[in-house]
Design a protein around this motif. Structure first.
Motif, PDB file in Angstrom:
ATOM      1  N   ARG A 381     -31.509 -30.702 -13.068  1.00  0.00           N
ATOM      2  CA  ARG A 381     -32.157 -30.978 -14.353  1.00  0.00           C
ATOM      3  C   ARG A 381     -33.600 -30.470 -14.355  1.00  0.00           C
ATOM      4  O   ARG A 381     -34.072 -29.868 -15.330  1.00  0.00           O
ATOM      5  CB  ARG A 381     -32.120 -32.476 -14.644  1.00  0.00           C
ATOM      6  N   GLU A 382     -34.315 -30.699 -13.263  1.00  0.00           N
ATOM      7  CA  GLU A 382     -35.688 -30.213 -13.150  1.00  0.00           C
ATOM      8  C   GLU A 382     -35.735 -28.689 -13.140  1.00  0.00           C
ATOM      9  O   GLU A 382     -36.658 -28.077 -13.702  1.00  0.00           O
ATOM     10  CB  GLU A 382     -36.334 -30.773 -11.887  1.00  0.00           C
ATOM     11  N   GLU A 383     -34.743 -28.081 -12.527  1.00  0.00           N
ATOM     12  CA  GLU A 383     -34.673 -26.623 -12.512  1.00  0.00           C
ATOM     13  C   GLU A 383     -34.496 -26.068 -13.927  1.00  0.00           C
ATOM     14  O   GLU A 383     -35.113 -25.051 -14.292  1.00  0.00           O
ATOM     15  CB  GLU A 383     -33.513 -26.180 -11.611  1.00  0.00           C
ATOM     16  N   ILE A 384     -33.683 -26.734 -14.718  1.00  0.00           N
ATOM     17  CA  ILE A 384     -33.491 -26.314 -16.111  1.00  0.00           C
ATOM     18  C   ILE A 384     -34.782 -26.473 -16.905  1.00  0.00           C
ATOM     19  O   ILE A 384     -35.171 -25.592 -17.682  1.00  0.00           O
ATOM     20  CB  ILE A 384     -32.346 -27.119 -16.754  1.00  0.00           C
ATOM     21  N   GLN A 385     -35.468 -27.596 -16.690  1.00  0.00           N
ATOM     22  CA  GLN A 385     -36.717 -27.848 -17.409  1.00  0.00           C
ATOM     23  C   GLN A 385     -37.782 -26.799 -17.061  1.00  0.00           C
ATOM     24  O   GLN A 385     -38.481 -26.284 -17.942  1.00  0.00           O
ATOM     25  CB  GLN A 385     -37.240 -29.248 -17.092  1.00  0.00           C
ATOM     26  N   HIS A 386     -37.902 -26.472 -15.787  1.00  0.00           N
ATOM     27  CA  HIS A 386     -38.886 -25.470 -15.370  1.00  0.00           C
ATOM     28  C   HIS A 386     -38.540 -24.094 -15.927  1.00  0.00           C
ATOM     29  O   HIS A 386     -39.430 -23.318 -16.291  1.00  0.00           O
ATOM     30  CB  HIS A 386     -38.962 -25.421 -13.844  1.00  0.00           C
ATOM     31  N   LEU A 388     -37.066 -23.504 -18.760  1.00  0.00           N
ATOM     32  CA  LEU A 388     -37.380 -23.493 -20.195  1.00  0.00           C
ATOM     33  C   LEU A 388     -38.859 -23.228 -20.444  1.00  0.00           C
ATOM     34  O   LEU A 388     -39.233 -22.703 -21.500  1.00  0.00           O
ATOM     35  CB  LEU A 388     -36.977 -24.826 -20.839  1.00  0.00           C
ATOM     36  N   ALA A 389     -39.717 -23.615 -19.486  1.00  0.00           N
ATOM     37  CA  ALA A 389     -41.165 -23.369 -19.590  1.00  0.00           C
ATOM     38  C   ALA A 389     -41.766 -24.031 -20.826  1.00  0.00           C
ATOM     39  O   ALA A 389     -42.635 -23.466 -21.496  1.00  0.00           O
ATOM     40  CB  ALA A 389     -41.458 -21.880 -19.583  1.00  0.00           C
ATOM     41  N   ILE A 390     -41.300 -25.240 -21.137  1.00  0.00           N
ATOM     42  CA  ILE A 390     -41.847 -26.036 -22.242  1.00  0.00           C
ATOM     43  C   ILE A 390     -42.448 -27.293 -21.641  1.00  0.00           C
ATOM     44  O   ILE A 390     -41.801 -27.954 -20.824  1.00  0.00           O
ATOM     45  CB  ILE A 390     -40.755 -26.405 -23.262  1.00  0.00           C
ATOM     46  N   PRO A 391     -43.686 -27.669 -22.002  1.00  0.00           N
ATOM     47  CA  PRO A 391     -44.282 -28.897 -21.455  1.00  0.00           C
ATOM     48  C   PRO A 391     -43.391 -30.105 -21.686  1.00  0.00           C
ATOM     49  O   PRO A 391     -42.707 -30.206 -22.707  1.00  0.00           O
ATOM     50  CB  PRO A 391     -45.608 -29.012 -22.224  1.00  0.00           C
ATOM     51  N   SER A 392     -43.398 -31.017 -20.732  1.00  0.00           N
ATOM     52  CA  SER A 392     -42.491 -32.161 -20.786  1.00  0.00           C
ATOM     53  C   SER A 392     -42.726 -33.045 -22.001  1.00  0.00           C
ATOM     54  O   SER A 392     -41.797 -33.693 -22.482  1.00  0.00           O
ATOM     55  CB  SER A 392     -42.644 -33.001 -19.512  1.00  0.00           C
ATOM     56  N   TYR A 393     -43.975 -33.084 -22.518  1.00  0.00           N
ATOM     57  CA  TYR A 393     -44.249 -33.931 -23.669  1.00  0.00           C
ATOM     58  C   TYR A 393     -43.921 -33.231 -24.994  1.00  0.00           C
ATOM     59  O   TYR A 393     -44.144 -33.803 -26.068  1.00  0.00           O
ATOM     60  CB  TYR A 393     -45.722 -34.374 -23.670  1.00  0.00           C
ATOM     61  N   ILE A 395     -40.732 -31.675 -25.304  1.00  0.00           N
ATOM     62  CA  ILE A 395     -39.290 -31.439 -25.284  1.00  0.00           C
ATOM     63  C   ILE A 395     -38.560 -32.744 -24.987  1.00  0.00           C
ATOM     64  O   ILE A 395     -39.023 -33.565 -24.197  1.00  0.00           O
ATOM     65  CB  ILE A 395     -38.914 -30.359 -24.239  1.00  0.00           C
ATOM     66  N   TRP A 396     -37.442 -32.940 -25.667  1.00  0.00           N
ATOM     67  CA  TRP A 396     -36.523 -34.044 -25.403  1.00  0.00           C
ATOM     68  C   TRP A 396     -35.289 -33.410 -24.769  1.00  0.00           C
ATOM     69  O   TRP A 396     -34.427 -32.875 -25.452  1.00  0.00           O
ATOM     70  CB  TRP A 396     -36.177 -34.779 -26.698  1.00  0.00           C
ATOM     71  N   LEU A 397     -35.219 -33.470 -23.430  1.00  0.00           N
ATOM     72  CA  LEU A 397     -34.158 -32.800 -22.683  1.00  0.00           C
ATOM     73  C   LEU A 397     -33.155 -33.827 -22.180  1.00  0.00           C
ATOM     74  O   LEU A 397     -33.511 -34.790 -21.497  1.00  0.00           O
ATOM     75  CB  LEU A 397     -34.747 -32.023 -21.504  1.00  0.00           C
ATOM     76  N   SER A 398     -31.893 -33.616 -22.521  1.00  0.00           N
ATOM     77  CA  SER A 398     -30.810 -34.491 -22.081  1.00  0.00           C
ATOM     78  C   SER A 398     -29.723 -33.639 -21.435  1.00  0.00           C
ATOM     79  O   SER A 398     -29.149 -32.750 -22.078  1.00  0.00           O
ATOM     80  CB  SER A 398     -30.231 -35.269 -23.271  1.00  0.00           C
ATOM     81  N   VAL A 399     -29.447 -33.907 -20.158  1.00  0.00           N
ATOM     82  CA  VAL A 399     -28.442 -33.160 -19.401  1.00  0.00           C
ATOM     83  C   VAL A 399     -27.419 -34.150 -18.858  1.00  0.00           C
ATOM     84  O   VAL A 399     -27.786 -35.127 -18.197  1.00  0.00           O
ATOM     85  CB  VAL A 399     -29.068 -32.361 -18.240  1.00  0.00           C
ATOM     86  N   SER A 400     -26.153 -33.911 -19.126  1.00  0.00           N
ATOM     87  CA  SER A 400     -25.089 -34.810 -18.659  1.00  0.00           C
ATOM     88  C   SER A 400     -23.974 -33.994 -18.017  1.00  0.00           C
ATOM     89  O   SER A 400     -23.765 -32.820 -18.354  1.00  0.00           O
ATOM     90  CB  SER A 400     -24.533 -35.647 -19.819  1.00  0.00           C
ATOM     91  N   TRP A 401     -23.259 -34.641 -17.100  1.00  0.00           N
ATOM     92  CA  TRP A 401     -22.160 -34.001 -16.376  1.00  0.00           C
ATOM     93  C   TRP A 401     -20.868 -34.760 -16.638  1.00  0.00           C
ATOM     94  O   TRP A 401     -20.883 -36.005 -16.782  1.00  0.00           O
ATOM     95  CB  TRP A 401     -22.440 -33.987 -14.883  1.00  0.00           C
ATOM     96  N   THR A 402     -19.765 -34.047 -16.723  1.00  0.00           N
ATOM     97  CA  THR A 402     -18.463 -34.677 -16.970  1.00  0.00           C
ATOM     98  C   THR A 402     -17.359 -33.835 -16.328  1.00  0.00           C
ATOM     99  O   THR A 402     -17.524 -32.627 -16.112  1.00  0.00           O
ATOM    100  CB  THR A 402     -18.206 -34.822 -18.470  1.00  0.00           C
ATOM    101  N   THR A 403     -16.244 -34.502 -16.032  1.00  0.00           N
ATOM    102  CA  THR A 403     -15.060 -33.795 -15.553  1.00  0.00           C
ATOM    103  C   THR A 403     -14.000 -33.665 -16.641  1.00  0.00           C
ATOM    104  O   THR A 403     -12.947 -33.084 -16.422  1.00  0.00           O
ATOM    105  CB  THR A 403     -14.446 -34.542 -14.351  1.00  0.00           C
TER     106      THR A 403
END
Length: 408
Positions: A381-386, A388-393, A395-403
């Motif tokens: 998740r942190e790798e995706i955020q970095h 994107l190169a958008i400051p954390s404040y 962006i509203w980033l939601s990452v989920s995993w499923t099978t």
């Protein structure tokens, strides 16, 4: 004589032993009775307190219960905010940016007020409808600027129990409202100027209009440069709207200066060089001069309408959550690389923009035997955020995993 001597020593010891046993029994009985009395008192107290609590709970109004619930939620949110481990390193940046942004917006607002007073006063003095209209537009910009200042105070606020997604929707709403107001004023001015042309125009003092245009152009140019630099430094859409307004004013004032110069040359050529000084202008030149100001107002109102219309369309797209093309292509490229790197089966993304803030939702499909730990997922998740190169404040980033593919 009665015999007072004990008959047997064994009787004496037995008697003393019996008395000790009786005393011990009496003391135990007293202690047990004391304990029972204390227990009884506590039971009585509990029995008297519990009904009071139950009565208090049942007698609370709905508004009080809701207030208690809100206080609890607020305390939980404050606890999350006070957790230093969860704070990003640049947590103070939004506050600093908001302060700088508000300062720029206030300077722009008070500058619009100065230009409005100058424009309305000068327009009345020289009897120019276009100048007075320009001052009126600047006066409206003062109110819209105040709205931008208020909005800037809220959009960086933390989410609460009422606005659980924060105040990010306020910015496109305000920008859309400001743009629509400007479009309405421009359309009204165009209709008014067109009716003036159809009714024969009106007389304008050319020299006064030139003086006003030069002064207003220099003033707007200074504000355009100032807001342009602030917009680049802060990347603020609110300042960007103001910067576009100052840019339009600069272009229009410069165009007015050029137009008045051309008209002056034409009138001088048709009536003679000394005719303007002596006031003996030919009737045809006077007739032409009566149409200059309303015709110029028609052009100005149409040009003013272009930029607010673009701003209105862009912010309307933000409100209806149209996916921004640039960020959508970027997140697709990032997820293609991430999926190949970690062997994910599939993914699905959803993006939206609200002013300066971005909302990104990513659902990743993994195999049933995936053995990744929570810490590994956090690092992805942190790798995706970095990437994107958008400051954390911002962006509203939601990452989920499923099978299960149905959750994509």
């Amino acid at each position: 004589m009665q015999n007072l001597t004990p008959q047997n020593s064994d009787d004496i010891s037995a008697t003393s032993a019996d008395s000790k046993i009786v005393d011990l029994n009496n003391s135990n009985a007293k202690e047990s009775s004391a304990k029972e009395s204390k227990m009884g008192d506590s039971i009585v107290q509990d029995s008297t307190q519990k009904p009071k609590e139950s009565i208090l709970k049942t007698s609370l109004p709905f508004s009080k219960t809701l207030s208690l619930k809100r206080n609890y939620i607020t305390s939980v949110r404050k606890g999350k905010k006070s957790d230093s481990s969860a704070k990003p390193a640049n947590v103070s940046s939004p506050k600093k940016e908001a302060q700088k942004e508000q300062m720029v917006l206030k300077i722009s607002m008070f500058s619009s007020l100065i230009l409005a007073i100058f424009g309305i006063g000068f327009g009345v003095a020289v009897r120019s409808l276009s100048i007075a209209f320009d001052g009126f537009v600047s006066l409206i910009s003062v109110g819209l600027g105040a709205l931008s200042v208020i909005t800037s105070r809220y959009i960086y606020k933390e989410d609460d129990d009422v606005f659980q997604y924060g105040y990010v929707r306020f910015e496109p709403m305000v920008n859309l409202f400001k743009a629509l107001v400007l479009v309405f004023v421009c359309v009204y001015a165009f209709i008014n100027a067109l009716s003036s042309i159809l009714s024969g125009g009106y007389e304008v003092y050319l020299g006064g209009a030139c003086v006003y245009s030069v002064c207003a152009f220099l003033f707007c140019l200074a504000l355009f440069v100032y807001t342009h630099r602030a917009c680049k430094a802060l990347e603020s859409d609110l300042i960007k709207v103001d910067n576009i307004e100052w840019k339009i004013d600069c272009v229009l004032y410069l165009g007015a200066i050029v137009a008045f110069g051309v008209i002056y040359v034409i009138l001088s050529g048709t009536s003679g060089g000394s005719a303007l000084d002596s006031g003996t202008i030919s009737p045809s030149a006077k007739t032409l001069a009566r149409y200059v100001d309303p015709a110029l107002l028609c052009v100005l109102s149409l040009l003013l309408c272009i930029s607010p219309a673009k701003i209105a369309i862009a912010n309307f797209k933000d409100l209806i959550m149209v996916a921004p093309k640039e960020i959508d292509e970027k997140i697709t490229h990032i997820m293609e690389e991430i999926s190949q790197k970690y062997g994910f089966s599939d993914y699905d993304t959803h993006t939206a923009k609200s002013g300066r803030f971005f909302m990104v939702e990513i659902n990743i499909l993994v195999k049933g035997d995936y053995e990744g730990k929570v810490a590994d997922l956090d690092s992805i998740r942190e790798e995706i955020q970095h990437a994107l190169a958008i400051p954390s404040y911002k962006i509203w980033l939601s990452v989920s995993w499923t099978t299960n593919p149905q959750w994509l």
